[in-house]
Design an enzyme around this catalytic site. Sequence first.
Site, PDB file in Angstrom:
ATOM      1  N   LYS A  35      -3.590  22.249 -13.830  1.00  0.00           N
ATOM      2  CA  LYS A  35      -4.252  20.651 -14.364  1.00  0.00           C
ATOM      3  C   LYS A  35      -5.351  20.245 -13.419  1.00  0.00           C
ATOM      4  O   LYS A  35      -5.115  19.502 -12.420  1.00  0.00           O
ATOM      5  CB  LYS A  35      -3.390  20.375 -14.427  1.00  0.00           C
ATOM      6  CG  LYS A  35      -1.768  20.675 -16.089  1.00  0.00           C
ATOM      7  CD  LYS A  35      -1.932  19.922 -17.155  1.00  0.00           C
ATOM      8  CE  LYS A  35      -2.013  21.222 -18.384  1.00  0.00           C
ATOM      9  NZ  LYS A  35      -2.887  21.625 -19.284  1.00  0.00           N
ATOM     10  N   ASP A  46      -7.793  23.775 -16.428  1.00  0.00           N
ATOM     11  CA  ASP A  46      -8.225  23.284 -17.716  1.00  0.00           C
ATOM     12  C   ASP A  46      -8.111  21.598 -17.533  1.00  0.00           C
ATOM     13  O   ASP A  46      -6.465  20.502 -17.042  1.00  0.00           O
ATOM     14  CB  ASP A  46      -6.576  23.067 -18.226  1.00  0.00           C
ATOM     15  CG  ASP A  46      -6.461  22.687 -19.499  1.00  0.00           C
ATOM     16  OD1 ASP A  46      -5.323  23.233 -20.433  1.00  0.00           O
ATOM     17  OD2 ASP A  46      -7.172  22.118 -20.282  1.00  0.00           O
ATOM     18  N   GLU A  91     -11.356  25.288 -18.998  1.00  0.00           N
ATOM     19  CA  GLU A  91     -10.916  24.889 -20.363  1.00  0.00           C
ATOM     20  C   GLU A  91     -11.202  23.689 -20.405  1.00  0.00           C
ATOM     21  O   GLU A  91     -10.693  22.222 -19.853  1.00  0.00           O
ATOM     22  CB  GLU A  91      -9.227  25.115 -20.203  1.00  0.00           C
ATOM     23  CG  GLU A  91      -8.794  24.987 -21.192  1.00  0.00           C
ATOM     24  CD  GLU A  91      -7.824  25.817 -21.462  1.00  0.00           C
ATOM     25  OE1 GLU A  91      -7.198  26.764 -21.237  1.00  0.00           O
ATOM     26  OE2 GLU A  91      -6.543  25.117 -21.941  1.00  0.00           O
ATOM     27  N   ASP A 122     -10.461  24.475 -25.845  1.00  0.00           N
ATOM     28  CA  ASP A 122      -8.783  24.531 -26.417  1.00  0.00           C
ATOM     29  C   ASP A 122      -8.554  23.145 -27.462  1.00  0.00           C
ATOM     30  O   ASP A 122      -8.847  23.710 -28.389  1.00  0.00           O
ATOM     31  CB  ASP A 122      -7.973  24.163 -25.216  1.00  0.00           C
ATOM     32  CG  ASP A 122      -6.252  23.234 -25.826  1.00  0.00           C
ATOM     33  OD1 ASP A 122      -5.838  23.697 -24.435  1.00  0.00           O
ATOM     34  OD2 ASP A 122      -5.863  24.368 -26.511  1.00  0.00           O
ATOM     35  N   LYS A 176      -3.239  28.238 -29.180  1.00  0.00           N
ATOM     36  CA  LYS A 176      -2.176  28.127 -30.035  1.00  0.00           C
ATOM     37  C   LYS A 176      -1.815  28.276 -30.672  1.00  0.00           C
ATOM     38  O   LYS A 176      -1.065  27.866 -31.360  1.00  0.00           O
ATOM     39  CB  LYS A 176      -2.185  26.917 -28.350  1.00  0.00           C
ATOM     40  CG  LYS A 176      -2.168  26.633 -27.978  1.00  0.00           C
ATOM     41  CD  LYS A 176      -2.046  24.637 -27.533  1.00  0.00           C
ATOM     42  CE  LYS A 176      -1.874  24.624 -25.590  1.00  0.00           C
ATOM     43  NZ  LYS A 176      -3.770  25.423 -24.819  1.00  0.00           N
TER      44      LYS A 176
HETATM   45  O1  LIG Z   1      -2.100  27.649 -21.507  1.00  0.00           O
HETATM   46  C1  LIG Z   1      -1.173  28.098 -20.784  1.00  0.00           C
HETATM   47  O2  LIG Z   1      -1.126  28.374 -20.357  1.00  0.00           O
HETATM   48  C2  LIG Z   1       0.225  27.364 -20.783  1.00  0.00           C
HETATM   49  C3  LIG Z   1       0.082  26.423 -22.013  1.00  0.00           C
HETATM   50  C4  LIG Z   1      -0.732  25.040 -21.648  1.00  0.00           C
HETATM   51  O3  LIG Z   1      -1.777  25.154 -20.492  1.00  0.00           O
HETATM   52  C5  LIG Z   1      -0.293  23.830 -21.658  1.00  0.00           C
HETATM   53  C6  LIG Z   1       0.622  23.199 -23.008  1.00  0.00           C
HETATM   54  C7  LIG Z   1       0.314  22.325 -23.906  1.00  0.00           C
HETATM   55  C8  LIG Z   1      -0.086  21.067 -23.276  1.00  0.00           C
HETATM   56  C9  LIG Z   1      -0.830  21.189 -22.063  1.00  0.00           C
HETATM   57  O4  LIG Z   1      -0.062  20.867 -22.004  1.00  0.00           O
HETATM   58  C10 LIG Z   1      -1.570  22.470 -21.985  1.00  0.00           C
HETATM   59  C11 LIG Z   1      -2.884  23.134 -22.213  1.00  0.00           C
HETATM   60  O5  LIG Z   1      -3.826  21.755 -22.703  1.00  0.00           O
HETATM   61  O6  LIG Z   1      -3.314  23.595 -22.936  1.00  0.00           O
HETATM   62 MG   LIG Z   2      -5.412  23.035 -22.253  1.00  0.00          MG
END
Ligand SMILES: O=C(O)CCC(=O)C1=CC=C[C@@H](O)[C@@H]1C(=O)O
Ligand SMILES: [Mg+2]
Length: 334
Positions: free
Chosen positions: A151, A186, A214, A239, A263
Amino acid sequence: MEYKFEFRPYQRQFRVPVKTSHGTWDLRKGIILRLTDEKGKEGFGEIAPVSWLGSETFEQALDFCQQLPKVITPTNIFSVPDELPACQFGIESAWETITTHALTLSGMPLEDLPDPTSEPEMCSGLLPPGQAAILACKILWKKGYRTFKWKIGVIPIQLELRILEQLVQSILEDFSADDSISLRLDANGGLTDVEASQWLHVCDRAGKIIEFLEQPLPVDQFDQMKKLSDRFSTPIALDESVVTLKQMKEVYQKGWNGIFVIKPSIAGSPSQIRQFCKSKNIDAVFSSVFETEIGREAALRLASELNTKHNRPVGFGVNHWFDDNFDVHQLWHD
Ligand SMILES: O=C(O)CCC(=O)C1=CC=C[C@@H](O)[C@@H]1C(=O)O
Ligand SMILES: [Mg+2]
């Protein structure tokens, strides 16, 4: 056919709060639901909202469950409003587990599904933000992960750029060269256009170790992200811009042919997601929302059917973000 409808809210404390440019998330709240058909066959589903990403709130999902009748029909199941994508996913996937007789819709027995969380090379491990990412990367590498997601946009950019250099250096020095390591960055929409360009210059120089950047910019800056994807060679993955099926279609219509982070748990109806991804040949990265095994199984069932073209590691390496021995089935025995 009628189904008895029951639901149980749950909550799970993150071992370490999930810090993103949106803020800090320390408690995962969701709803496990159970459908029971007239023959007594049970199907479980999970409603796992992430409102700051773009789904409904937990409270809206709970209100929806409370207003549903105790016995529901396919009409109820397939008329969940589009404003409740996590509810759409949870209720329809519970119905699928009953009606597909424990087969995925492509005919693969559920128990034969590859569980990426047990095959780390098929999964990306989520690193904490900041300096902690370096040690976390070594730990997850020892567990077999070869794709890592970090992140960014959480601490000042100059600091993060320096950490990226250290992260890439430690990967190149510590991990055997034959490992095909991928790093996903990300930003959760937290960068400015100038910062995103700075990041992409560094990513282009780092080469193929960076799989993608991302959501560099906020959802309302789609045109700028399209320009960035034309200007730099590092792929951009959307995303927050493509959380729901409605958004995926809008962005596709606007000409996005880059990566879609999907997701499933908050995207909406599984059958409609399947139809969209198959008809448009979407380059997707399937990603977790820290759901329990119930939601993860439904999401990975969809990923196993749709992740065929690019076969990107799925973003489900997140179990280490909880340290409880949470048993989702216990909800039905309390
Ligand atoms: O995508 C992944 O590898 C793990 C999930 C992930 O990064 C996330 C899940 C939910 C919210 C955020 O923290 C984050 C994202 O933004 O993608
Ligand atoms: Mg993301």
